[in-house]
Design a protein around this motif. Structure first.
Motif, PDB file in Angstrom:
ATOM      1  N   VAL A 155       0.757  -1.164   0.094  1.00 39.50           N
ATOM      2  CA  VAL A 155       0.017   0.188  -0.080  1.00 39.50           C
ATOM      3  C   VAL A 155       0.710   1.485  -0.123  1.00 39.50           C
ATOM      4  CG1 VAL A 155      -1.693  -1.233   1.117  1.00 39.50           C
ATOM      5  CG2 VAL A 155      -0.353   0.606   2.772  1.00 39.50           C
ATOM      6  N   SER A 156       0.522   2.228  -0.123  1.00 39.50           N
ATOM      7  CA  SER A 156       1.106   3.243  -0.673  1.00 39.50           C
ATOM      8  C   SER A 156       1.358   4.209   0.724  1.00 39.50           C
ATOM      9  CB  SER A 156       0.543   4.388  -1.493  1.00 39.50           C
ATOM     10  OG  SER A 156      -0.764   5.305  -0.964  1.00 39.50           O
ATOM     11  N   ASN A 157       0.312   4.054   1.469  1.00 41.76           N
ATOM     12  CA  ASN A 157       0.652   4.680   3.029  1.00 41.76           C
ATOM     13  C   ASN A 157       0.186   4.040   4.113  1.00 41.76           C
ATOM     14  OD1 ASN A 157       0.877   6.380   5.235  1.00 41.76           O
ATOM     15  ND2 ASN A 157      -1.259   7.548   4.690  1.00 41.76           N
ATOM     16  N   LEU A 196      -2.877   2.147   7.901  1.00 41.15           N
ATOM     17  CA  LEU A 196      -3.906   0.683   8.094  1.00 41.15           C
ATOM     18  C   LEU A 196      -4.580   1.401   9.489  1.00 41.15           C
ATOM     19  CD1 LEU A 196      -1.646  -1.563   6.759  1.00 41.15           C
ATOM     20  CD2 LEU A 196      -3.439  -0.806   5.500  1.00 41.15           C
ATOM     21  N   LYS A 197      -5.592   0.180   9.166  1.00 41.62           N
ATOM     22  CA  LYS A 197      -6.010   0.547  10.452  1.00 41.62           C
ATOM     23  C   LYS A 197      -6.350  -1.244  11.059  1.00 41.62           C
ATOM     24  CE  LYS A 197     -11.144   0.140  12.220  1.00 41.62           C
ATOM     25  NZ  LYS A 197     -13.024   0.301  11.328  1.00 41.62           N
ATOM     26  N   LYS A 198      -5.856  -0.955  12.471  1.00 39.68           N
ATOM     27  CA  LYS A 198      -5.591  -2.434  13.167  1.00 39.68           C
ATOM     28  C   LYS A 198      -7.050  -2.928  13.821  1.00 39.68           C
ATOM     29  CE  LYS A 198      -0.756  -1.009  15.033  1.00 39.68           C
ATOM     30  NZ  LYS A 198      -0.484  -1.096  16.590  1.00 39.68           N
ATOM     31  N   ILE A 199      -6.863  -4.101  13.380  1.00 42.49           N
ATOM     32  CA  ILE A 199      -8.101  -4.799  13.454  1.00 42.49           C
ATOM     33  C   ILE A 199      -7.891  -5.836  14.704  1.00 42.49           C
ATOM     34  CG2 ILE A 199      -9.900  -4.308  11.556  1.00 42.49           C
ATOM     35  CD1 ILE A 199      -8.669  -7.425  11.018  1.00 42.49           C
ATOM     36  N   GLY A 200      -6.801  -5.774  15.011  1.00 39.00           N
ATOM     37  CA  GLY A 200      -6.817  -6.838  16.172  1.00 39.00           C
ATOM     38  C   GLY A 200      -5.553  -7.973  15.785  1.00 39.00           C
ATOM     39  N   ASN A 201      -5.260  -9.246  16.727  1.00 40.17           N
ATOM     40  CA  ASN A 201      -5.051 -10.612  16.108  1.00 40.17           C
ATOM     41  C   ASN A 201      -3.626 -10.010  15.231  1.00 40.17           C
ATOM     42  OD1 ASN A 201      -6.483 -12.025  17.709  1.00 40.17           O
ATOM     43  ND2 ASN A 201      -8.717 -11.455  16.131  1.00 40.17           N
ATOM     44  N   THR A 202      -2.552  -8.191  15.121  1.00 35.83           N
ATOM     45  CA  THR A 202      -1.379  -8.639  14.326  1.00 35.83           C
ATOM     46  C   THR A 202      -2.176  -8.056  13.042  1.00 35.83           C
ATOM     47  OG1 THR A 202      -0.550  -9.819  15.309  1.00 35.83           O
ATOM     48  CG2 THR A 202       0.762  -8.594  14.440  1.00 35.83           C
ATOM     49  N   MET A 203      -3.284  -7.863  13.048  1.00 35.48           N
ATOM     50  CA  MET A 203      -3.982  -7.320  11.501  1.00 35.48           C
ATOM     51  C   MET A 203      -3.794  -6.760  11.105  1.00 35.48           C
ATOM     52  SD  MET A 203      -5.371 -11.498  10.316  1.00 35.48           S
ATOM     53  CE  MET A 203      -6.886 -10.743  11.895  1.00 35.48           C
ATOM     54  N   PHE A 204      -4.419  -6.257   9.854  1.00 34.09           N
ATOM     55  CA  PHE A 204      -4.903  -4.132   9.509  1.00 34.09           C
ATOM     56  C   PHE A 204      -5.640  -4.620   8.533  1.00 34.09           C
ATOM     57  CE2 PHE A 204      -0.019  -4.315  10.809  1.00 34.09           C
ATOM     58  CZ  PHE A 204       0.062  -3.955  11.581  1.00 34.09           C
ATOM     59  N   GLU A 205      -6.551  -3.408   8.099  1.00 33.17           N
ATOM     60  CA  GLU A 205      -7.040  -3.343   7.115  1.00 33.17           C
ATOM     61  C   GLU A 205      -7.157  -2.076   5.975  1.00 33.17           C
ATOM     62  OE1 GLU A 205     -12.366  -3.982   7.174  1.00 33.17           O
ATOM     63  OE2 GLU A 205     -11.227  -2.694   9.006  1.00 33.17           O
ATOM     64  N   ALA A 206      -7.233  -2.443   4.981  1.00 33.88           N
ATOM     65  CA  ALA A 206      -7.038  -0.902   4.286  1.00 33.88           C
ATOM     66  C   ALA A 206      -7.929  -0.083   4.309  1.00 33.88           C
ATOM     67  CB  ALA A 206      -6.671  -1.963   2.590  1.00 33.88           C
ATOM     68  N   THR A 207      -7.938   1.093   4.392  1.00 38.61           N
ATOM     69  CA  THR A 207      -8.925   2.068   4.895  1.00 38.61           C
ATOM     70  C   THR A 207      -8.261   3.163   2.923  1.00 38.61           C
ATOM     71  OG1 THR A 207      -7.185   4.092   6.169  1.00 38.61           O
ATOM     72  CG2 THR A 207      -8.382   2.406   7.164  1.00 38.61           C
TER      73      THR A 207
END
Length: 304
Positions: A220-222, A226-237
Motif C-alpha cells: 500500500v502507498s501509505n 492502515l487500520k489495526k483490527i487486532g490479532n496483528t492484522m490490518f485493514e485497508a482504509t
C-alpha cells in the motif's frame, strides 16, 4: 477561572493517552509482526490579547500577544519500520524482507486482511492458515480472484503431498509420495496439483504455467493509513491506498524468508525513555493545576 487550570487538564489527558500507547507497545514487545505506535501532540487555539502591527517610518513593528489554551492529540501514528528477525527453522514460518504484507481472509470471498505475522501452519484439511484459522491467500495468473492454498494431495494423480517448502518469491514447492517434486498449482482454485513439465503428462491434464500458485501479497502507498483490527492484522482504509493483491516479485514488495519470523519493532529503551517523559509531563501538568488552585485560594481568602 484561571486558564492554566484547563491547560493543565488538557496536558494531563494528553500524557495519559501517551502512557496508554506506551503501555500497549511494551505489552507487545514479543508479539510477532506487531507495529508500534506513537503519539504526536499539537497546541490548541491561542487567545489573542493584541494583534501585530507593521513597522512604519516613525516606529517599529510589534509582535502579536497570545496566550495558549492547552494541548491536544494531533495523531497516533503506526510505525511500520521492520521488526527484528527471529530464526525458527520452521518451514511454514515466513517473514517478508520488504514493504509487502501477507494477505489472509476468514473465508474465501470474504474480507481481506493484511499482516506481517507469518506464523502459518497447515490445518487438518491441508489448508495453509494463520494462528486464527484465517486462510492464507494465494495468487495465480489464470484466476483473477485470490484462492486458498491447500497442500494435501494431487487432484490429478491422487498422490498425497508428503512435504512442502516456500521459496523467496512465495512459490510453494511440493513433493508427492512417489518422490516427484514441483510447484503447487491450481486450475480452478479448488483442484490442486503438482506442476513440473518434466513429470506432468499433458495427455492426462491440461497443465498451464499460469496455474502455479504463489503467496498473495500487497503493497500500500501509505502503510500508516492502515487500520489495526487486532490479532496483528490490518485493514485497508481510504487513506492507506488500495490493497491490490499480486505476486511479491510483481509488486516489488521485497522477498520472503522461510524459517524466520518478523518480531515486534518495539524498542524497550525508547519506550522506557518516553515513559519517563510522559510521567514527568503528567506530573508537571498536575503541578500547574495545584499551583492554579493555590492562587484561586488566595483570591477567595481576600475577603477574610
Amino acid at each position: 477561572m484561571l486558564k492554566s487550570l484547563y491547560s493543565g487538564v488538557s496536558g494531563m489527558k494528553g500524557f495519559q493517552t501517551k502512557l496508554d500507547v506506551i503501555g500497549n507497545n511494551v505489552a507487545n514487545v514479543n508479539t510477532v509482526g506487531f507495529k508500534k505506535s506513537r503519539v504526536i501532540f499539537q497546541d490548541i487555539i491561542s487567545q489573542n490579547i493584541a494583534g501585530a502591527t507593521s513597522p512604519t517610518g516613525l516606529r517599529g513593528g510589534v509582535n502579536p500577544k497570545q496566550i495558549g489554551l492547552g494541548t491536544k492529540i494531533a495523531s497516533i501514528d503506526t510505525i511500520h519500520t521492520p521488526g527484528s528477525p527471529m530464526t525458527t527453522n520452521v518451514g511454514s514460518d515466513l517473514a517478508i524482507d520488504g514493504d509487502a504484507f501477507f494477505v489472509v481472509s476468514p473465508e474465501i470471498g470474504g474480507a481481506n486482511y493484511l499482516t506481517k505475522a507469518g506464523n502459518f501452519t497447515r490445518d487438518a484439511s491441508g489448508d495453509l492458515v494463520n494462528s486464527n484459522g484465517f486462510y492464507v491467500l494465494g495468487k495465480t495468473d489464470t484466476s483473477p480472484a485470490p484462492i486458498q492454498i491447500n497442500i494435501s494431495s494431487d487432484a490429478v494423480t491422487n498422490k498425497a503431498f508428503t512435504s512442502y517448502s516456500i521459496d523467496s518469491y512465495g512459490y510453494i514447492n511440493v513433493v508427492d509420495e512417489d518422490g516427484n517434486s514441483g510447484k503447487l498449482a491450481s486450475k480452478n482454485g479448488t483442484d490442486f496439483y503438482l506442476y513440473n513439465p518434466e513429470v506432468n503428462d499433458p495427455a492426462v491434464y491440461d497443465y498451464d504455467p499460469g496455474d502455479v500458485i504463489s503467496l498473495a501479497t500487497t503493497v500500500v502507498s501509505n502503510p500508516g493509513g492502515l487500520k489495526k483490527i487486532g490479532n496483528t492484522m490490518f485493514e485497508a482504509t481510504g487513506n492507506s491506498g488500495a490493497a491490490v493483491l499480486g505476486r511479491i516479485e510483481d509488486n516489488a514488495g521485497g522477498q520472503i524468508n522461510s524459517g524466520v519470523l518478523e518480531m515486534s519493532n518495539v524498542d524497550l529503551t525508547e519506550e522506557f525513555t518516553e515513559m519517563i517523559i510522559a510521567q514527568r509531563g503528567f506530573q508537571a501538568n498536575a503541578r500547574t493545576i495545584t499551583t492554579s488552585d493555590s492562587i484561586l485560594e488566595e483570591v477567595v481568602n481576600l475577603k477574610r
